[in-house]
Design a protein around this motif. Structure first.
Motif, PDB file in Angstrom:
ATOM      1  N   LEU A   1       1.103  -1.404  -0.082  1.00  0.00           N
ATOM      2  CA  LEU A   1       0.169  -0.022   0.085  1.00  0.00           C
ATOM      3  C   LEU A   1       0.951   1.150  -0.286  1.00  0.00           C
ATOM      4  N   ARG A   2       1.880   0.977   0.134  1.00  0.00           N
ATOM      5  CA  ARG A   2       2.737   2.403  -0.003  1.00  0.00           C
ATOM      6  C   ARG A   2       2.903   2.531  -0.956  1.00  0.00           C
ATOM      7  N   LEU A   3       3.872   1.416  -1.877  1.00  0.00           N
ATOM      8  CA  LEU A   3       3.993   2.084  -3.379  1.00  0.00           C
ATOM      9  C   LEU A   3       2.531   2.796  -4.123  1.00  0.00           C
ATOM     10  N   ARG A   4       1.611   1.518  -3.451  1.00  0.00           N
ATOM     11  CA  ARG A   4       0.129   1.721  -4.166  1.00  0.00           C
ATOM     12  C   ARG A   4      -0.772   1.825  -3.088  1.00  0.00           C
ATOM     13  N   PRO A   5      -1.689   3.966  -2.849  1.00  0.00           N
ATOM     14  CA  PRO A   5      -2.102   3.115  -1.829  1.00  0.00           C
ATOM     15  C   PRO A   5      -3.555   3.065  -2.071  1.00  0.00           C
ATOM     16  N   GLY A   6      -4.314   3.319  -3.124  1.00  0.00           N
ATOM     17  CA  GLY A   6      -5.300   3.089  -3.841  1.00  0.00           C
ATOM     18  C   GLY A   6      -5.499   2.624  -4.282  1.00  0.00           C
ATOM     19  N   SER A   7      -4.848   1.168  -3.519  1.00  0.00           N
ATOM     20  CA  SER A   7      -5.324  -0.158  -4.298  1.00  0.00           C
ATOM     21  C   SER A   7      -6.394  -1.114  -3.555  1.00  0.00           C
ATOM     22  N   THR A   8      -7.439  -0.707  -4.854  1.00  0.00           N
ATOM     23  CA  THR A   8      -8.845  -1.131  -4.039  1.00  0.00           C
ATOM     24  C   THR A   8      -8.776  -2.527  -3.235  1.00  0.00           C
ATOM     25  N   ASP A   9      -8.598  -3.901  -3.912  1.00  0.00           N
ATOM     26  CA  ASP A   9      -8.020  -4.861  -3.251  1.00  0.00           C
ATOM     27  C   ASP A   9      -7.408  -4.904  -2.048  1.00  0.00           C
ATOM     28  N   LEU A  10      -6.284  -4.675  -2.065  1.00  0.00           N
ATOM     29  CA  LEU A  10      -5.604  -4.803  -0.930  1.00  0.00           C
ATOM     30  C   LEU A  10      -5.679  -4.053   0.139  1.00  0.00           C
ATOM     31  N   ASN A  11      -7.153  -2.596  -0.085  1.00  0.00           N
ATOM     32  CA  ASN A  11      -7.211  -1.946   1.142  1.00  0.00           C
ATOM     33  C   ASN A  11      -8.123  -2.475   1.859  1.00  0.00           C
ATOM     34  N   ILE A  12      -9.058  -3.243   0.675  1.00  0.00           N
ATOM     35  CA  ILE A  12     -10.303  -4.421   1.253  1.00  0.00           C
ATOM     36  C   ILE A  12      -9.319  -5.709   2.131  1.00  0.00           C
ATOM     37  N   MET A  13      -8.560  -5.825   2.118  1.00  0.00           N
ATOM     38  CA  MET A  13      -7.664  -6.695   2.864  1.00  0.00           C
ATOM     39  C   MET A  13      -6.824  -6.127   3.745  1.00  0.00           C
ATOM     40  N   LYS A  14      -6.747  -5.162   4.433  1.00  0.00           N
ATOM     41  CA  LYS A  14      -5.910  -4.613   5.428  1.00  0.00           C
ATOM     42  C   LYS A  14      -7.377  -4.135   6.222  1.00  0.00           C
ATOM     43  N   ALA A  15      -8.973  -3.776   5.720  1.00  0.00           N
ATOM     44  CA  ALA A  15     -10.078  -3.286   6.628  1.00  0.00           C
ATOM     45  C   ALA A  15     -10.387  -4.721   7.169  1.00  0.00           C
ATOM     46  N   GLU A  16     -10.295  -5.602   6.345  1.00  0.00           N
ATOM     47  CA  GLU A  16     -10.847  -7.392   7.298  1.00  0.00           C
ATOM     48  C   GLU A  16     -10.003  -7.549   7.865  1.00  0.00           C
ATOM     49  N   MET A  17      -8.397  -7.189   8.291  1.00  0.00           N
ATOM     50  CA  MET A  17      -7.859  -7.539   9.137  1.00  0.00           C
ATOM     51  C   MET A  17      -7.847  -6.736  10.101  1.00  0.00           C
ATOM     52  N   LEU A  18      -8.181  -5.412  10.110  1.00  0.00           N
ATOM     53  CA  LEU A  18      -8.631  -4.687  11.291  1.00  0.00           C
ATOM     54  C   LEU A  18      -9.731  -4.856  12.119  1.00  0.00           C
ATOM     55  N   ILE A  19     -10.798  -5.659  11.370  1.00  0.00           N
ATOM     56  CA  ILE A  19     -11.726  -5.791  11.828  1.00  0.00           C
ATOM     57  C   ILE A  19     -11.584  -7.079  12.272  1.00  0.00           C
ATOM     58  N   HIS A  20     -10.924  -8.132  11.856  1.00  0.00           N
ATOM     59  CA  HIS A  20     -10.503  -9.636  13.304  1.00  0.00           C
ATOM     60  C   HIS A  20      -9.104  -8.696  14.496  1.00  0.00           C
ATOM     61  N   ALA A  21      -8.654  -7.622  13.852  1.00  0.00           N
ATOM     62  CA  ALA A  21      -8.220  -6.902  15.352  1.00  0.00           C
ATOM     63  C   ALA A  21      -9.037  -6.264  16.095  1.00  0.00           C
ATOM     64  N   GLY A  22     -10.115  -6.201  15.888  1.00  0.00           N
ATOM     65  CA  GLY A  22     -11.319  -5.242  16.508  1.00  0.00           C
ATOM     66  C   GLY A  22     -11.129  -3.320  16.057  1.00  0.00           C
ATOM     67  N   GLU A  23     -10.422  -3.530  15.396  1.00  0.00           N
ATOM     68  CA  GLU A  23      -9.837  -1.921  14.751  1.00  0.00           C
ATOM     69  C   GLU A  23     -11.176  -1.823  14.002  1.00  0.00           C
ATOM     70  N   GLU A  24     -12.826  -1.332  14.606  1.00  0.00           N
ATOM     71  CA  GLU A  24     -13.760  -1.165  13.614  1.00  0.00           C
ATOM     72  C   GLU A  24     -13.552   0.481  12.847  1.00  0.00           C
ATOM     73  N   ALA A  25     -13.327   1.540  13.831  1.00  0.00           N
ATOM     74  CA  ALA A  25     -13.790   2.733  13.044  1.00  0.00           C
ATOM     75  C   ALA A  25     -12.571   2.504  12.110  1.00  0.00           C
ATOM     76  N   GLU A  26     -11.422   1.618  12.582  1.00  0.00           N
ATOM     77  CA  GLU A  26     -10.540   2.299  11.481  1.00  0.00           C
ATOM     78  C   GLU A  26     -10.482   1.517  10.037  1.00  0.00           C
ATOM     79  N   ALA A  27     -10.984  -0.160   9.704  1.00  0.00           N
ATOM     80  CA  ALA A  27     -11.509  -0.566   9.126  1.00  0.00           C
ATOM     81  C   ALA A  27     -12.736   0.057   8.283  1.00  0.00           C
ATOM     82  N   GLU A  28     -13.658   0.633   8.883  1.00  0.00           N
ATOM     83  CA  GLU A  28     -14.608   1.603   8.259  1.00  0.00           C
ATOM     84  C   GLU A  28     -14.438   2.949   7.579  1.00  0.00           C
TER      85      GLU A  28
END
Length: 290
Positions: free
Chosen positions: A127-154
């Motif tokens: 994501l540092r190379l391509r911040p706008g990647s849709t797939d990786l941002n969704i993956m990042k959000a899913e990992m945040l949800i799994h970690a309980g960081e829902e506000a950042e994921a949203e």
């Protein structure tokens, strides 16, 4: 005493001829000779001017030629510099793309294997190379949800949706999270915003339409007129004092009797999921008895 202009001998005073060569001495100037001399001098001056002009033009041509060569050299240097820059940009871009692909594949592999820590590291690097990647941002959000960081994921998922309205996967992940939190109003709002028929069908029971009044807003009616409120589903709540209704307000069960003067009626509908509709408000004037 004069000197003979022909032989250089001395001519005695009072003599008009040279005693040696016989040259006749002119006491009065020879105007023809003077005129010819003057023309010769003028011609020589004109020729000198032409020569100087020719030399100046030649020098100017040399300067222009040198300037042209200098300009060509500068342009050539600029072209070479631009070409080198373009090659470097392409090289860096290709290297960046290649590196991004490797990191993305690593993140996906780690994520599929359940190695979330490693997946997050690779995902963040990509994501540092391509911040706008849709797939990786969704993956990042899913990992945040799994970690309980829902506000950042949203925040991440809503950013993806703003950039790409067709990213249905981002809607699905965000809706699942909001439904898990039982934020029914947020679910309904997001479903309507998406416009995806699939999501509207999937979350149909979260949606609720605002109630409909039987009378036209702003009209004047006769004494004894009653107002009916219609709703497609759920419970209708209303107020008659201009305030916004909620679950503590009066429940609509039968037509409302309008009173003489001005009547301000506000209503909402709340479905079984607890989703609250938009507020509907109307003002009706009722004539007093004669």
């Amino acid at each position: 005493m004069m000197i003979c202009p022909r032989c250089g001998s001395e001519i005695p005073d009072g003599k008009l001829y040279c005693p040696h060569c016989g040259y006749e001495v002119h006491l009065v100037p020879d105007y023809t000779s003077v005129s010819l001399e003057r023309e010769r001098l003028l011609r020589e001056q004109a020729e000198e001017k032409l020569r100087l002009l020719a030399e100046a033009e030649k020098e100017a041509r040399m300067i222009r030629r040198n300037q042209s060569r200098a300009v060509r050299r500068v342009l050539l240097i600029l072209i070479l510099a631009l070409a080198l820059t373009a090659v470097m940009v392409v090289f860096i871009a290709e290297h960046s793309i290649g590196q991004f692909r490797v990191l993305k594949q690593q993140a996906e592999a780690y994520y599929a294997a359940g190695s979330l820590d490693e997946a997050e590291k690779s995902c963040d690097a990509a994501l540092r190379l391509r911040p706008g990647s849709t797939d990786l941002n969704i993956m990042k959000a899913e990992m945040l949800i799994h970690a309980g960081e829902e506000a950042e994921a949203e925040e991440i998922l809503r950013g993806v949706i703003e950039r790409d309205r067709e990213a249905i996967e981002a809607y699905e992940v965000l809706l699942a999270m909001l439904a898990e939190k039982e934020d029914t109003n947020a679910v309904a709002e997001l479903v309507r915003k998406s416009g995806f028929e699939k999501l509207m069908e999937q979350y149909e029971d979260y949606l609720v339409d605002p109630p409909v009044f039987s009378l036209v807003n702003g009209n004047t009616y006769t004494l004894g007129t009653k107002l009916s409120i219609l709703g497609s589903s759920g419970t209708i709540y209303y107020t008659v004092d201009g305030t916004v209704p909620d679950e503590t307000s009066a429940v609509y069960e039968e037509p409302i009797q309008l009173v003489p003067g001005s009547n301000t009626i506000s209503a909402i509908c709340i479905n079984d999921r607890g989703t609250v509709s938009k507020v509907v408000k109307a003002v009706y004037n009722v004539r007093k008895a004669a």
